[in-house]
Design an enzyme around this catalytic site. Structure first.
Site, mmCIF file in Angstrom:
data_model
loop_
_atom_site.group_PDB
_atom_site.id
_atom_site.type_symbol
_atom_site.label_atom_id
_atom_site.label_comp_id
_atom_site.label_asym_id
_atom_site.label_seq_id
_atom_site.Cartn_x
_atom_site.Cartn_y
_atom_site.Cartn_z
ATOM 1 N N CYS A 55 25.486 27.388 4.179
ATOM 2 C CA CYS A 55 24.660 28.390 3.481
ATOM 3 C C CYS A 55 25.319 28.909 2.186
ATOM 4 C CB CYS A 55 24.419 29.599 4.381
ATOM 5 S SG CYS A 55 23.745 29.221 5.978
HETATM 6 O O1 KQY Z 1 21.128 31.103 4.452
HETATM 7 C C1 KQY Z 1 21.471 32.052 5.095
HETATM 8 N N1 KQY Z 1 21.844 31.845 6.299
HETATM 9 C C2 KQY Z 1 21.452 33.375 4.463
HETATM 10 C C3 KQY Z 1 21.412 34.544 5.355
HETATM 11 C C4 KQY Z 1 21.323 35.821 4.563
HETATM 12 C C5 KQY Z 1 21.793 36.986 5.291
HETATM 13 C C6 KQY Z 1 21.830 38.215 4.459
HETATM 14 N N2 KQY Z 1 22.603 39.225 5.115
#
Ligand code: KQY
Length: 373
Positions: A357
């Site tokens: 991510c």
């Molecule tokens: O791609 C992702 N897993 C992003 C998650 C965002 C979380 C924001 N606190």
């Protein structure tokens, strides 16, 4: 940089290469946001730096940092890493750095999807998100790549995985969520993916990892490791709430055919035992719009599937769990020509995602390829 509005990647002969194909580099963003990252992101920055270092051994890493964090980033990150000052709202390069597509001549272009913080005012995770939403375009400018404007379609990079040979994996919970493109039918969404990613087959998994706050991004539950082969996050514990979710994905994958007509080989990747946020960690998080962002004891969406495939390495999370070693050995067997590097990732997980991510690959272009536009 040209902004392309009149044609689509597919019409122009472009498609998204698989992550396991050669890269020109990788984009990351330096974390700072105190309601995402505990204790002012001090530990998260060090974890991000370890990820950047591991990737930078085999490809060029570019890290975007705010003006406030630029000097600190420059000190903390290895010399081989390029640090550029660029504003963002948070640090999820996978979701709002450009998705890159390439044509047969090796020309690379970006796609600028719309971003609304994983669900906008319906069930998004923060507001505002406009700085994140501007990053894809700024990065294409920096990297001197023309960019397709697809900001009328909400999509995060973590919600798609492609095999580079015409197949895309997504989840229904995410792509059909009400906070993204509620005016579109499933068929229209699928057609948009085909048009922009240059794929002909979309495999719809029902869901992602339990309590994943992105409405179940596919990159936390299932990833291509080669054409026709995926890893799937798996538990043998039938009492675990994740069990029926992973089982439902397995059933779809077992029946699926990819764009080339192949059946899919599924490698099960064990999940760590449930990882829960502690009271001490919650105390280190600021609130977001008057609300705490996490509750003590809440299960975090921990999964080994959230790895990044670099040119010379697979950089994967570890959780100080007995399954760490087994998961590492499985990935090492699946990627025999790359070194599997496991990085303790609890401080990334607390932010709501993991190594995949926070990274976005830039596929290799052919050095001599020139964009004819
Ligand atoms: O791609 C992702 N897993 C992003 C998650 C965002 C979380 C924001 N606190």
């Amino acid at each position: 940089m040209k902004i392309l509005r009149d044609t689509t990647p597919s019409q122009d002969g472009f498609h998204m290469p698989a992550e396991f194909e050669p890269h020109e580099g990788c984009i990351m963003i330096f974390p700072e946001r105190a309601d995402s990252w505990q204790y002012g992101a001090y530990a998260a920055r060090r974890a991000f730096a370890r990820v950047a270092e591991a990737i930078s051994r085999s490809e060029k890493v570019t890290v975007c940092a705010s003006a406030a964090q630029y000097d600190n980033a420059r000190v903390l990150l290895p010399e081989a890493v390029r640090v550029v000052e660029m504003e963002s709202d948070d640090a999820w390069a996978r979701d709002y750095a450009p998705t890159f597509v390439r044509n047969a001549a090796g020309v690379l272009r970006g796609i600028d999807w719309g971003f609304n913080a994983w669900g906008g005012l319906y069930d998004g995770l923060y507001f505002p998100w406009d700085k994140d939403d501007r990053m894809a375009r700024k990065l294409c400018d920096l990297l001197e790549r023309d960019v397709y404007d697809k900001r009328d379609f909400i999509l995060e990079g973590g919600s798609i995985h492609v095999d580079g040979e015409g197949t895309c994996l997504v989840t229904e919970t995410c792509l059909l969520s009400r906070g993204r493109n509620p005016q579109m039918t499933r068929e229209q969404i699928e057609d948009t993916l085909k048009e922009y990613l240059g794929v002909s087959t979309v495999i719809w998994l029902p869901c992602g990892i339990y309590n994943d706050e992105t409405n179940g991004h596919v990159d936390n539950i299932c990833a291509f490791v080669a054409p026709g082969e995926v890893v799937l996050a798996w538990t043998e514990d039938e009492e675990d709430v994740q069990y029926p979710m992973s089982r439902a994905c397995l059933e779809i994958l077992e029946r699926a055919r990819d764009a080339r007509g192949r059946s899919i080989t599924v490698h099960k990747l064990p999940l760590p035992a449930p990882v829960r946020i502690t009271e001490e960690e919650c105390r280190g998080l600021d609130s977001c719009r008057d609300e705490p962002t996490r509750t003590p004891g809440e299960r975090l969406a921990a999964s080994y599937v959230n790895f990044y495939i670099a040119n010379g390495a697979v950089v994967m999370p570890g959780f100080q769990d007995p399954a760490d070693q087994q998961a590492k050995e499985i990935l090492q067997r699946l990627f025999p020509t790359r070194e599997v590097v496991q990085i303790y990732a609890r401080d990334i997980l607390i932010g709501g995602g993991n190594i995949h991510c926070i990274t976005q690959q830039i596929p290799a272009a052919l050095a001599e390829a020139r964009d004819p536009r």
